[in-house]
Design a protein around this motif. Structure first.
Motif, PDB file in Angstrom:
ATOM      1  N   ILE A 218      17.856  17.926  -1.213  1.00  0.00           N
ATOM      2  CA  ILE A 218      16.695  17.632  -0.358  1.00  0.00           C
ATOM      3  C   ILE A 218      15.409  17.968  -1.103  1.00  0.00           C
ATOM      4  N   ALA A 219      15.429  19.088  -1.831  1.00  0.00           N
ATOM      5  CA  ALA A 219      14.235  19.497  -2.581  1.00  0.00           C
ATOM      6  C   ALA A 219      13.967  18.574  -3.761  1.00  0.00           C
ATOM      7  N   ARG A 220      15.030  18.159  -4.504  1.00  0.00           N
ATOM      8  CA  ARG A 220      14.788  17.374  -5.718  1.00  0.00           C
ATOM      9  C   ARG A 220      14.717  15.872  -5.465  1.00  0.00           C
ATOM     10  N   GLN A 221      15.006  15.434  -4.247  1.00  0.00           N
ATOM     11  CA  GLN A 221      14.930  14.009  -3.914  1.00  0.00           C
ATOM     12  C   GLN A 221      14.035  13.786  -2.703  1.00  0.00           C
ATOM     13  N   ALA A 222      12.908  14.477  -2.673  1.00  0.00           N
ATOM     14  CA  ALA A 222      12.010  14.449  -1.510  1.00  0.00           C
ATOM     15  C   ALA A 222      11.574  13.045  -1.079  1.00  0.00           C
ATOM     16  N   PRO A 223      11.259  12.122  -2.009  1.00  0.00           N
ATOM     17  CA  PRO A 223      10.843  10.789  -1.548  1.00  0.00           C
ATOM     18  C   PRO A 223      11.903  10.091  -0.693  1.00  0.00           C
TER      19      PRO A 223
END
Length: 392
Positions: free
Chosen positions: A142-147
């Motif tokens: 969730i943090a590294r794929q925010a878009p």
């Protein structure tokens, strides 16, 4: 050997099957009995094919990469799955499964996602077809794929973080399975890869087989021959690879290459190269190759790409590996980044980090000048821009 289809019990050789809790048995049995009749019916195919053409934007181009071909002294074609609506191959399967779920009388959809592309695709299909959508995603992803998280929420999906274990794809699958057990009557689980209990590996492979079907047709149109010499695709669970290999897997003269995520290196303790590190085990409902300790505890995987960060591979691919029908390459994080920047600068195409693993095979294997090499460009790199910018 027919590598393409499982036997009646869902096995590809010794890999596959359905190892499930009793609470899920009615759902899985219903799928096993009905999936082929439904997806092969005329009314299903008419609706599905119309959506693929006019909503998804298929057929995706088979692009002759002139500059890349000159660099590597061979003929390289890119299957542009990155140009699909939602930006990856995942929509092929998500749309198909949501259409199937409606015909099974389900009104609630759950999914897991790593890189977020499957979650976005499933949320998109649910928005289009009017079904409730819940997506499980590892807290780290969730943090590294925010878009992509933002896209899912905008599409109306509820995104629920998986906070156990490594907080990545494996753990999102665990949470989705728990949800399905508790809501089995109303809910269909749209598994995003060729993993899980039978019939999911076959179901997903069939929906993704549109990739290799189009490759054959487009290659014949452009070169006069249907079969390439090589097909290269990245493998985590392996859905884009299953789709790219599907119509070539029983053509013995077509060489198949799968690119796994080597992470920091195969023996670094931070890897996801399952065929190098895995042993026979059961994970998420099927028997396959699994990264595990001697007493069967899952070893946490690592990859720079969230979509390949998985401690197993699907039974379709495990069988190809065991039978030596496909060659498996381990691509480490730095090699994937180098390949991504290389494609961007030579062809003006920013690939997903997952797809970059496939491109990195070009630096590991020598091809002949007249070889036709098809690489499945499984997704676009928008979601990975933060990582790319850190490494510019």
């Amino acid at each position: 050997m027919n590598y393409k289809n499982p036997d009646k019990d869902g096995y590809y050789g010794e890999f596959g099957g359905a190892f499930i809790p009793e609470m899920l048995y009615p759902n899985v049995e219903q799928l096993q009995k009905r999936y082929l009749d439904i997806i092969e019916s005329d009314d299903f195919q008419q609706e599905y094919q119309e959506l693929l053409k006019n909503y998804v934007g298929r057929a995706t181009p088979l692009y002759f990469a002139k500059n890349l071909s000159q660099k590597y002294q061979t003929r390289i074609y890119l299957k542009r799955e990155d140009l699909n609506h939602t930006g990856a191959h995942k929509i092929n399967n998500a749309l198909g499964q949501v259409l199937l779920a409606k015909r099974l009388g389900k009104h609630r959809i759950i999914a897991e996602t790593g890189a977020g592309q499957h979650g976005v695709a499933t949320a998109t299909a649910c928005a289009l077809l009017g079904l409730e959508c819940i997506v499980y995603m590892g807290e780290i992803d969730i943090a590294r794929q925010a878009p992509n998280v933002g896209r899912m929420k905008m599409l109306g999906a509820e995104v629920i973080p998986a906070t156990s274990g490594s907080k990545t794809l494996k753990d999102a699958v665990n949470e989705a399975l728990r949800d399905w057990i508790n809501n089995s009557e109303t809910t269909h689980y749209v598994i995003g890869s060729v993993v899980g209990p039978h019939p999911f590996p076959d179901l997903v492979a069939r929906f993704q087989s549109i990739i290799s079907k189009e490759i054959r047709e487009q290659l014949f149109e452009q070169t006069g021959q249907q079969n390439p010499d090589y097909v290269i695709a990245c493998v985590g669970g392996g859905s884009n690879a299953a789709g790219a290999f599907y119509h070539f897997v029983n053509e013995k003269h077509v060489q198949l290459i799968a690119a796994e995520a080597g992470g920091f290196g195969i023996y670094s303790g931070m890897s996801a190269a399952t065929t190098f590190l895995g042993t026979l085990g059961i994970l998420h409902g099927s028997k396959s190759l699994v990264m595990q300790t001697k007493d069967g505890q899952i070893i946490e995987p690592h990859s720079i790409s969230a979509g390949l960060d998985y401690p197993g591979i699907g039974p379709f691919h495990a069988n190809l590996f065991k039978e030596k029908r496909a060659a498996f390459f381990s691509i480490n994080d730095d090699e994937a980044l180098t390949a991504a920047f290389g494609l961007t600068k030579s062809e003006g195409i920013i690939p997903a980090l997952e797809s970059a693993h496939s491109l990195a095979v070009l630096d590991k294997k020598k091809f002949n000048e007249n070889d036709i090499v098809v690489i499945c460009l499984s997704g676009r790199g928008d979601k990975d821009m933060e990582m790319y910018l850190k490494n510019l």
